[in-house]
Scaffold this motif. Structure first.
Motif, PDB file in Angstrom:
ATOM      1  N   LEU A 187     -22.976 -73.608  19.563  1.00 36.23           N
ATOM      2  CA  LEU A 187     -22.407 -72.844  18.462  1.00 36.23           C
ATOM      3  C   LEU A 187     -22.607 -71.363  18.781  1.00 36.23           C
ATOM      4  CD1 LEU A 187     -21.304 -73.143  15.424  1.00 36.23           C
ATOM      5  CD2 LEU A 187     -23.620 -72.435  14.801  1.00 36.23           C
ATOM      6  N   VAL A 188     -21.559 -70.574  18.528  1.00 31.47           N
ATOM      7  CA  VAL A 188     -21.602 -69.140  18.813  1.00 31.47           C
ATOM      8  C   VAL A 188     -21.324 -68.368  17.529  1.00 31.47           C
ATOM      9  CG1 VAL A 188     -20.630 -67.252  20.189  1.00 31.47           C
ATOM     10  CG2 VAL A 188     -20.761 -69.564  21.155  1.00 31.47           C
ATOM     11  N   VAL A 189     -22.109 -67.338  17.269  1.00 35.16           N
ATOM     12  CA  VAL A 189     -21.841 -66.462  16.129  1.00 35.16           C
ATOM     13  C   VAL A 189     -21.595 -65.052  16.636  1.00 35.16           C
ATOM     14  CG1 VAL A 189     -23.162 -67.853  14.502  1.00 35.16           C
ATOM     15  CG2 VAL A 189     -24.297 -65.993  15.702  1.00 35.16           C
ATOM     16  N   GLU A 190     -20.739 -64.342  15.907  1.00 37.34           N
ATOM     17  CA  GLU A 190     -20.410 -62.956  16.218  1.00 37.34           C
ATOM     18  C   GLU A 190     -20.970 -62.059  15.118  1.00 37.34           C
ATOM     19  OE1 GLU A 190     -16.383 -60.539  17.379  1.00 37.34           O
ATOM     20  OE2 GLU A 190     -16.372 -61.670  15.509  1.00 37.34           O
ATOM     21  N   ILE A 191     -21.609 -60.976  15.531  1.00 42.06           N
ATOM     22  CA  ILE A 191     -22.149 -60.018  14.581  1.00 42.06           C
ATOM     23  C   ILE A 191     -21.032 -59.078  14.112  1.00 42.06           C
ATOM     24  CG2 ILE A 191     -23.753 -58.090  14.256  1.00 42.06           C
ATOM     25  CD1 ILE A 191     -25.093 -60.841  14.390  1.00 42.06           C
ATOM     26  N   GLY A 192     -20.916 -58.919  12.810  1.00 40.56           N
ATOM     27  CA  GLY A 192     -19.929 -58.002  12.262  1.00 40.56           C
ATOM     28  C   GLY A 192     -20.563 -56.725  11.758  1.00 40.56           C
ATOM     29  N   HIS A 193     -21.645 -56.862  11.037  1.00 39.12           N
ATOM     30  CA  HIS A 193     -22.387 -55.719  10.506  1.00 39.12           C
ATOM     31  C   HIS A 193     -23.752 -55.711  11.172  1.00 39.12           C
ATOM     32  CE1 HIS A 193     -24.041 -52.748   7.843  1.00 39.12           C
ATOM     33  NE2 HIS A 193     -24.907 -53.588   7.305  1.00 39.12           N
ATOM     34  N   GLY A 194     -24.002 -54.708  11.989  1.00 39.91           N
ATOM     35  CA  GLY A 194     -25.226 -54.681  12.769  1.00 39.91           C
ATOM     36  C   GLY A 194     -26.430 -54.214  11.972  1.00 39.91           C
ATOM     37  N   GLY A 195     -27.529 -54.023  12.684  1.00 41.55           N
ATOM     38  CA  GLY A 195     -28.728 -53.542  12.026  1.00 41.55           C
ATOM     39  C   GLY A 195     -29.981 -53.974  12.755  1.00 41.55           C
ATOM     40  N   THR A 196     -31.105 -53.469  12.279  1.00 45.10           N
ATOM     41  CA  THR A 196     -32.405 -53.843  12.813  1.00 45.10           C
ATOM     42  C   THR A 196     -33.239 -54.473  11.715  1.00 45.10           C
ATOM     43  OG1 THR A 196     -33.302 -51.649  12.319  1.00 45.10           O
ATOM     44  CG2 THR A 196     -32.386 -51.985  14.513  1.00 45.10           C
ATOM     45  N   SER A 197     -34.212 -55.256  12.144  1.00 49.51           N
ATOM     46  CA  SER A 197     -35.154 -55.906  11.216  1.00 49.51           C
ATOM     47  C   SER A 197     -34.420 -56.596  10.065  1.00 49.51           C
ATOM     48  CB  SER A 197     -36.154 -54.872  10.671  1.00 49.51           C
ATOM     49  OG  SER A 197     -36.883 -54.275  11.724  1.00 49.51           O
ATOM     50  N   ILE A 198     -33.432 -57.392  10.423  1.00 47.90           N
ATOM     51  CA  ILE A 198     -32.650 -58.127   9.428  1.00 47.90           C
ATOM     52  C   ILE A 198     -33.464 -59.323   8.942  1.00 47.90           C
ATOM     53  CG2 ILE A 198     -30.542 -59.470   9.049  1.00 47.90           C
ATOM     54  CD1 ILE A 198     -29.288 -57.765  11.347  1.00 47.90           C
ATOM     55  N   ALA A 199     -33.594 -59.468   7.654  1.00 49.34           N
ATOM     56  CA  ALA A 199     -34.306 -60.624   7.099  1.00 49.34           C
ATOM     57  C   ALA A 199     -33.469 -61.879   7.288  1.00 49.34           C
ATOM     58  CB  ALA A 199     -34.594 -60.404   5.615  1.00 49.34           C
TER      59      ALA A 199
END
Length: 221
Positions: A75-87
């Motif tokens: 399964l592959v997911v694509e990041i749309g909204h990035g960021g750091t330290s995502i809960a």
């Protein structure tokens, strides 16, 4: 475009892929079939370059004289909204697309690298090592902990995946990766493979499919 409609082929060609993150040893039965040890508290992570991608319908060019090559359906997911330290509880909000892909592995090369304690890139990050199926938006009714998929090779079912069997969930993976890297829009995450990996040779027909995910087909060359 509806939640079940894949992006057109030209969108694949024009896509921006900053990085391809890959998660290793994320299904217990796959770990057992290769006689590997269970990972520690954190994911096993490696990366592939954008040149590893192969669009659906294109030929997968296999390296010559590189020993045994294995398929690994994921399964592959694509990041749309990035960021750091995502809960982990907020990870879903950062996903723009979901689909299926293959992590092709030079198994003999990888075995040698593991034996000498070297990184896996030579076995994992070669050109055409990350065929990617069509991506669709993540719909509200898609449960990331209960996604099913399968890989057939020349009409024979080789792998059957159920994300409920992952050691690290998609949400946990995003949280962990974002603790080490700022995730960027367009980043792809290959989330690990179930048991059933096996050899690939030129001339094979490979098909990835799932009840909620678009089918992808390739021929090896």
């Amino acid at each position: 475009m509806t939640a079940s409609t894949p992006r057109p082929a030209d969108a694949f060609a024009a896509r921006s892929t900053p990085r391809i993150f890959c998660i290793g040893r994320n299904y217990a039965k796959h770990i057992a079939e290769l006689n590997n040890s269970l990972p520690g508290q954190e994911c096993v992570v490696f990366m592939k370059p954008a040149s590893a991608l192969v669009a659906p319908g294109e030929a997968i060019t296999l390296p010559a004289d590189a020993g045994e090559i294995h398929h690994e359906a994921e399964l592959v997911v694509e990041i749309g909204h990035g960021g750091t330290s995502i809960a982990a509880s907020a990870a879903r909000e950062h996903i723009s697309g979901i689909g299926l892909g293959l992590d092709l592995t030079l198994r003999d090369v990888q075995t040698g690298l593991k034996n000498t304690g070297e990184p896996w890139e030579k076995a994992k990050a070669f050109d055409h090592s990350a065929p990617l199926g069509p991506l669709v938006p993540l719909a509200d009714d898609m449960d990331l902990t209960a996604m099913h998929f399968e890989l057939t090779v020349d009409g024979e079912t080789r792998q059957i995946g159920d994300t409920g069997q992952m050691l690290k969930s998609v949400a946990d993976i995003i949280a962990e990766l974002s603790a080490h890297w700022r995730l960027l829009p367009g980043d792809l995450i290959y989330t690990g493979t179930p048991e059933g990996v096996g050899p690939v040779t030129p001339g094979m027909q490979m098909v990835l499919s799932g009840p909620q995910l678009p089918e992808a087909r390739w021929v090896t060359a």
